[in-house]
Design an enzyme around this catalytic site. Structure first.
Site, PDB file in Angstrom:
ATOM      1  N   ASP A  22      -0.132   5.804  -5.409  1.00 35.27           N
ATOM      2  CA  ASP A  22       1.190   6.243  -4.957  1.00 35.27           C
ATOM      3  C   ASP A  22       1.694   7.431  -5.789  1.00 35.27           C
ATOM      4  O   ASP A  22       1.630   7.388  -7.015  1.00 35.27           O
ATOM      5  CB  ASP A  22       2.203   5.090  -5.095  1.00 35.27           C
ATOM      6  CG  ASP A  22       1.729   3.813  -4.421  1.00 35.27           C
ATOM      7  OD1 ASP A  22       1.808   3.732  -3.181  1.00 35.27           O
ATOM      8  OD2 ASP A  22       1.269   2.894  -5.136  1.00 35.27           O
ATOM      9  N   ASP A  28      -4.077   1.061  -3.513  1.00 38.97           N
ATOM     10  CA  ASP A  28      -3.861   2.452  -3.108  1.00 38.97           C
ATOM     11  C   ASP A  28      -3.388   3.237  -4.327  1.00 38.97           C
ATOM     12  O   ASP A  28      -3.312   2.683  -5.427  1.00 38.97           O
ATOM     13  CB  ASP A  28      -2.822   2.523  -1.974  1.00 38.97           C
ATOM     14  CG  ASP A  28      -1.403   2.173  -2.433  1.00 38.97           C
ATOM     15  OD1 ASP A  28      -1.212   1.793  -3.609  1.00 38.97           O
ATOM     16  OD2 ASP A  28      -0.480   2.280  -1.611  1.00 38.97           O
ATOM     17  N   ASP A  35      -0.489   7.120  -0.893  1.00 40.45           N
ATOM     18  CA  ASP A  35       0.869   7.287  -0.379  1.00 40.45           C
ATOM     19  C   ASP A  35       1.540   8.451  -1.099  1.00 40.45           C
ATOM     20  O   ASP A  35       1.543   8.503  -2.332  1.00 40.45           O
ATOM     21  CB  ASP A  35       1.714   6.019  -0.634  1.00 40.45           C
ATOM     22  CG  ASP A  35       1.328   4.869   0.285  1.00 40.45           C
ATOM     23  OD1 ASP A  35       0.767   5.126   1.365  1.00 40.45           O
ATOM     24  OD2 ASP A  35       1.597   3.713  -0.085  1.00 40.45           O
TER      25      ASP A  35
HETATM   26  N1  CTP Z   1       7.207   0.788  -0.931  1.00 47.47           N
HETATM   27  C1  CTP Z   1       8.264   1.124  -0.127  1.00 47.47           C
HETATM   28  N2  CTP Z   1       8.116   1.236   1.223  1.00 47.47           N
HETATM   29  C2  CTP Z   1       6.919   1.001   1.803  1.00 47.47           C
HETATM   30  C3  CTP Z   1       5.817   0.658   1.018  1.00 47.47           C
HETATM   31  C4  CTP Z   1       6.002   0.549  -0.364  1.00 47.47           C
HETATM   32  O1  CTP Z   1       9.347   1.351  -0.647  1.00 47.47           O
HETATM   33  N3  CTP Z   1       6.800   1.102   3.135  1.00 47.47           N
HETATM   34  C5  CTP Z   1       7.370   0.686  -2.375  1.00 47.47           C
HETATM   35  C6  CTP Z   1       7.254  -0.740  -2.848  1.00 47.47           C
HETATM   36  O2  CTP Z   1       8.505  -1.365  -2.869  1.00 47.47           O
HETATM   37  C7  CTP Z   1       6.709  -0.572  -4.225  1.00 47.47           C
HETATM   38  C8  CTP Z   1       5.964   0.755  -4.204  1.00 47.47           C
HETATM   39  O3  CTP Z   1       6.340   1.402  -2.999  1.00 47.47           O
HETATM   40  O4  CTP Z   1       7.774  -0.444  -5.131  1.00 47.47           O
HETATM   41  C9  CTP Z   1       4.482   0.586  -4.279  1.00 47.47           C
HETATM   42  O5  CTP Z   1       4.028  -0.220  -3.213  1.00 47.47           O
HETATM   43  P1  CTP Z   1       2.511  -0.627  -3.024  1.00 47.47           P
HETATM   44  O6  CTP Z   1       1.651   0.573  -3.157  1.00 47.47           O
HETATM   45  O7  CTP Z   1       2.408  -1.396  -1.760  1.00 47.47           O
HETATM   46  O8  CTP Z   1       2.248  -1.688  -4.178  1.00 47.47           O
HETATM   47  P2  CTP Z   1       1.827  -1.511  -5.696  1.00 47.47           P
HETATM   48  O9  CTP Z   1       2.877  -2.176  -6.495  1.00 47.47           O
HETATM   49  O10 CTP Z   1       1.540  -0.086  -6.012  1.00 47.47           O
HETATM   50  O11 CTP Z   1       0.527  -2.386  -5.804  1.00 47.47           O
HETATM   51  P3  CTP Z   1      -0.972  -1.989  -5.373  1.00 47.47           P
HETATM   52  O12 CTP Z   1      -1.707  -1.787  -6.639  1.00 47.47           O
HETATM   53  O13 CTP Z   1      -1.463  -3.157  -4.589  1.00 47.47           O
HETATM   54  O14 CTP Z   1      -0.908  -0.741  -4.563  1.00 47.47           O
HETATM   55 MN    MN Z   2       0.285   1.053  -4.757  1.00 49.00          MN
HETATM   56 MN    MN Z   3       1.612   2.258  -1.670  1.00 52.44          MN
END
Ligand code: CTP
Ligand code: MN
Ligand code: MN
Ligand code: MN
Length: 391
Positions: free
Chosen positions: A206, A204, A315
């Site tokens: 963020d 995703d 997100d």
């Molecule tokens: N996070 C959070 N609460 C959530 C989802 C995520 O605080 N409900 C935080 C996670 O702890 C992380 C950050 O948001 O520090 C990013 O999460 P995520 O997008 O799931 O993972 P990524 O590290 O960005 O990996 P990816 O490339 O798979 O998205």
């Molecule tokens: Mn992410």
């Molecule tokens: Mn995320």
């Protein structure tokens, strides 16, 4: 026994937030195996076991070279009996029976496939598995009642299961930037999550949004969402007010302004050719990007759309300026790094860290910080840059 000379001093530290963990490392075969066991434990709702395997994998990522013998591991923390057994087997035979049988097990594969659907957690996946469902297309064909997130998850599964590239993340960033400037000039957006840690792809994208004038960010999220909706950029969105007041790990007395913290889990429609958002000129409900029959609410048959546009998970989080440093640190990850920061704060410093604040339980006061550097400093930790938080 003296620690092996190949082990740098920082690798002997037991909390991931005390170490530098780069994205690229020298023990991919071992870390992939341990992370698979971690993931399997998570799918079986065994959190303790899952974290233990993840910590074991993380320590191997800090080593400056590939592990070749068990002696190379002397002096390293975080390696329990089980992890050591798996590593030993892999060093001797090139693979681990436990890892391979897990990898090929029907339960692991099905639960992984089902939780891979946006909106589906472990409990739902487990229930569906017991009911005979194994993959997203089983779910689409089934009579299961799906909530709106899960409907979107099934509908856009094909696109959402593809990795998001850095170029796509930047294109989404431009759309979000434009939306934010339209509704609140002067607001600032920051790319967080894996891309901020230097990852080249993600599941995703963020973003953290704030405004230098405290309070200006209030009510921003609904306006941004509304603007994006009118542009036809959003395929799905769910905005939630901050759940911080009810959360277990937050400080006991949250500051009064905490209820402003909002997040939005969304799915963007990203134009493939231009990298822009959904076709701005087209009215919602009309034919979009050459793909027909994809309107929400229509029959829940997964649609394939190889041209035109791509569904991308995004997100968005809005933070008051006074909490920006905490929000940035909290949303940059990795998840294990975040977990370790909180564990360090609690166990070693008698403090409570969240994405909103740092509370010192001994002094009974909040410790202010406007940058990540200051937060590390309050915690008595050496500053670790985002690219080295890939635990
Ligand atoms: N996070 C959070 N609460 C959530 C989802 C995520 O605080 N409900 C935080 C996670 O702890 C992380 C950050 O948001 O520090 C990013 O999460 P995520 O997008 O799931 O993972 P990524 O590290 O960005 O990996 P990816 O490339 O798979 O998205
Ligand atoms: Mn992410
Ligand atoms: Mn995320
Ligand atoms: Mn992820």
């Amino acid at each position: 026994l003296t620690p092996s000379p190949v082990i740098p001093k920082s690798s002997a530290k037991s909390y991931a937030c005390q170490r530098r963990t780069p994205l690229k490392h020298h023990n991919l075969l071992l870390t992939e195996a341990l992370e698979l066991l971690s993931e399997n434990a998570e799918l079986g709702e065994n959190e303790g076991r899952s974290v233990a395997f993840r910590r074991a994998a993380a320590i191997l990522k800090t080593l400056p070279q590939a592990v070749q013998r068990m002696e190379d591991l002397q002096g390293l923390p975080c390696l329990g009996d089980h992890s050591l057994r798996v590593i030993k087997e892999m060093l001797e035979y090139g693979s681990s029976q436990e890892v391979e049988s897990t990898r090929h097990s029907e339960q692991y594969q099905a639960l992984k496939a089902l939780t891979g659907i946006f909106g589906v957690g472990v409990k739902t996946a487990e229930r569906w598995f017991r009911g005979g469902l194994r993959c997203p297309s089983d779910v689409a064909k089934s009579e299961e009642r799906l909530n709106s997130a899960q409907q979107a998850g099934v509908l856009y599964h094909e696109d959402l299961s593809q990795r998001v590239s850095r170029a796509e993340a930047d294109a989404i960033g431009q759309i979000v930037e434009r939306a934010v400037q339209e509704v609140l000039p002067g607001a600032q957006i920051t790319l967080t999550g894996g891309f901020r840690r230097g990852k080249e792809t993600g599941h995703d994208v963020d973003f953290l949004i704030t405004h230098p004038e405290e309070g200006k960010e209030e009510g921003l999220m609904p306006k941004v969402i509304q603007w994006l909706e009118t542009q036809g950029v959003l395929l799905y969105q769910k905005t939630t007010r901050n759940s911080y007041l009810e959360s277990k790990d937050g400080p006991s007395r949250p500051p009064h302004n905490m209820d402003r913290f909002e997040r939005c889990f969304s799915i963007f429609k990203l134009d493939r050719s231009t990298g822009e958002g959904g076709p701005l000129a087209q009215a919602p409900g009309g034919e979009v990007g050459g793909c027909e029959g994809r309107a929400p609410g229509s029959e829940l048959e997964p649609q394939h759309c190889s041209t035109g546009w791509k569904a991308v998970r995004v997100d968005l989080v809005v933070s008051p300026y006074s909490q920006f440093g905490f929000a940035l640190l909290g949303w940059t990850g990795s998840k294990l790094f975040e977990r370790e920061l909180r564990r360090w704060a609690g166990k070693e410093k008698n403090m409570s860290l969240s994405s909103h604040a740092l509370y010192d339980n001994s002094q009974r006061r909040y410790l202010r910080a406007s940058t990540e550097e200051e937060i590390f400093s309050h915690l008595g930790l050496e500053y670790i840059p985002p690219c080295d938080r890939n635990a």
